[in-house]
Design a protein around this motif. Structure first.
Motif, mmCIF file in Angstrom:
data_model
loop_
_atom_site.group_PDB
_atom_site.id
_atom_site.type_symbol
_atom_site.label_atom_id
_atom_site.label_comp_id
_atom_site.label_asym_id
_atom_site.label_seq_id
_atom_site.Cartn_x
_atom_site.Cartn_y
_atom_site.Cartn_z
ATOM 1 N N CYS A 120 -37.138 -11.378 0.060
ATOM 2 C CA CYS A 120 -37.376 -9.817 -0.307
ATOM 3 C C CYS A 120 -36.122 -9.269 0.526
ATOM 4 O O CYS A 120 -35.732 -9.413 1.648
ATOM 5 C CB CYS A 120 -38.720 -9.322 0.155
ATOM 6 S SG CYS A 120 -38.792 -7.540 0.078
ATOM 7 N N CYS A 206 -34.837 -2.026 -1.993
ATOM 8 C CA CYS A 206 -35.411 -3.066 -2.927
ATOM 9 C C CYS A 206 -34.320 -3.356 -4.053
ATOM 10 O O CYS A 206 -33.839 -2.435 -4.758
ATOM 11 C CB CYS A 206 -36.865 -2.758 -3.533
ATOM 12 S SG CYS A 206 -37.084 -3.889 -4.984
ATOM 13 N N GLU A 234 -40.349 2.537 -4.254
ATOM 14 C CA GLU A 234 -39.364 2.048 -3.892
ATOM 15 C C GLU A 234 -38.053 2.376 -4.594
ATOM 16 O O GLU A 234 -36.825 1.945 -4.181
ATOM 17 C CB GLU A 234 -39.222 0.486 -3.853
ATOM 18 C CG GLU A 234 -40.201 -0.187 -2.824
ATOM 19 C CD GLU A 234 -40.792 -1.699 -3.110
ATOM 20 O OE1 GLU A 234 -40.117 -2.159 -3.960
ATOM 21 O OE2 GLU A 234 -41.582 -2.215 -2.357
ATOM 22 N N CYS A 292 -37.836 -9.241 -10.648
ATOM 23 C CA CYS A 292 -37.581 -9.919 -9.071
ATOM 24 C C CYS A 292 -37.698 -11.402 -8.890
ATOM 25 O O CYS A 292 -38.129 -12.089 -9.205
ATOM 26 C CB CYS A 292 -38.883 -9.422 -8.170
ATOM 27 S SG CYS A 292 -38.744 -9.944 -6.703
HETATM 28 FE FE1 SF4 Z 1 -38.660 -7.413 -2.254
HETATM 29 FE FE2 SF4 Z 1 -38.165 -5.721 -4.363
HETATM 30 FE FE3 SF4 Z 1 -38.833 -7.980 -4.954
HETATM 31 FE FE4 SF4 Z 1 -40.503 -6.436 -4.220
HETATM 32 S S1 SF4 Z 1 -39.742 -6.178 -6.007
HETATM 33 S S2 SF4 Z 1 -40.478 -8.579 -3.352
HETATM 34 S S3 SF4 Z 1 -39.404 -5.249 -2.663
HETATM 35 S S4 SF4 Z 1 -37.143 -7.561 -3.710
#
Ligand code: SF4
Ligand code: 13P
Length: 337
Positions: A120, A206, A234, A292
């Motif tokens: 992350c 993020c 976020e 993501c």
């Molecule tokens: Fe991390 Fe953003 Fe993925 Fe959530 S969406 S796991 S905050 S990188």
């Protein structure tokens, strides 16, 4: 954000394969199902044989979320559920910090993550030494750490928060100044709701939500007049300001299910809309969304392999586990309703 906290959802248990396909048919073409079905059957069997449960985050792909997950939810709900799991094995279909949090809260269980590389950008943005340095710079200022961090960072913190309880956690401290790290945008969005507290933060972001812009929101409103816009906190504050509602992934789902907008855009990770759409065919979900890459490291294939080989086991350094656990438990003790 609102004070509504959505509970985790328990999935309906092992249904026959045709019923499982019906749950994902809008997102999985019929031609692809024969390639997925053997892994799904194997996972359902392995869960029974090994006494395992799958906790899946709301960003998991529909073929994971709707077919093999036992419990789905946002970070807060998954943490709460992890405490009460009595199966021997927890497979965390999500990212590493979520598996680490489950291990902290239920240390006697074997906690597995199908891919250790599921990180992350927020967790990567800050180290335990950074937190110690902040404490030296701001002595006496309480440190609230987003749950999207390593156990080592949690261990240096007073308590944790998630996007589902950040406002209540900050208020619970009754402090004039609070350090809220490492998500700068979450801290700024909470600041807007808690103006009586000075919130200091960190420059973590993020990588998925920082890419949304106010122009994206204006474009979508122009193309779809009357559309409801819901943004994850976020996102940058100017994106949240252009939205109709902001909240954790579970709060977003709750909002859609309760308000039933005719057209909605979820300013967040792509799978969210797919996962809600399956049960709400009357609501039109407009995309843009961003993917993501960490969440998408989970697949039926590697969940199956994880259960077959009992890998990859997530452990926490005993030297910091008690302090990290205390920070998460203090968060869970904060009243959210
Ligand atoms: Fe991390 Fe953003 Fe993925 Fe959530 S969406 S796991 S905050 S990188
Ligand atoms: P939620 O706690 O809202 O599910 O968010 C977790 C996350 O990683 C969002 O990017």
């Amino acid at each position: 954000m609102t004070a509504t906290i959505a509970p985790a959802s328990r999935m309906p248990g092992a249904l026959p394969l045709p019923d499982l396909y019906a749950r994902v048919s809008r997102h999985v073409p019929a031609i692809e199902w024969p390639a997925l079905a053997p892994d799904i059957e194997a996972i359902l069997r392995l869960k029974r044989e090994k006494n395992a449960v799958i906790l899946a985050h709301n960003y998991q792909a529909p073929e994971i979320f709707h077919t093999v997950a036992d419990i789905v939810g946002d970070s807060l709900a998954l943490a709460r559920e992890a405490v009460t799991v009595d199966a021997d094995i927890i497979v965390l279909a999500g990212v590493h910090f979520m598996a680490e949090t489950a291990k902290l809260l239920n240390p006697s269980k074997t906690v597995l993550i199908p891919d250790m590389g599921a990180g992350c950008s927020l967790a990567d943005s800050i180290t335990a030494e950074d937190v110690r340095a902040l404490r030296r710079t701001y002595p006496g200022v309480p440190v609230v750490t987003y749950v999207n961090t390593s156990a080592a960072v949690k261990a240096e913190s007073d308590l944790c928060c998630t996007s589902g309880n950040a406002v209540q956690v900050v208020r619970s401290l009754n402090a004039p100044r609070v350090l809220m790290i490492p998500d700068e945008f979450l801290a700024q969005n909470v600041q807007a709701e808690v103006p009586e507290v000075e919130i200091l933060t960190w420059a973590g972001h993020c990588e998925v939500h920082e890419r949304f812009t106010p122009a994206d929101i204006r474009d979508v409103r122009e193309s779809y007049p009357g559309v409801t816009v819901i943004a994850h906190p976020e996102c940058p504050p100017d994106v949240v300001a252009e939205s109709d509602f902001s909240g954790s992934t579970a709060m977003m789902m709750d909002y859609v299910v309760q308000k039933r907008p005719a057209q909605v855009v979820l300013v967040t990770e792509c799978s969210m809309a797919d996962n809600i759409a399956a049960a709400n065919p009357d609501i039109e979900f407009i995309k843009p969304c961003n993917m993501c890459p960490h969440m998408k490291r989970m697949s039926l294939r590697n969940i199956r392999r994880s259960l077959e080989t009992l890998t990859h086991e997530v452990t926490v350094d005993p030297a910091l586990a008690d302090r990290a656990r205390a920070a998460v438990e203090r968060m869970l003790a904060v009243r959210t309703r």
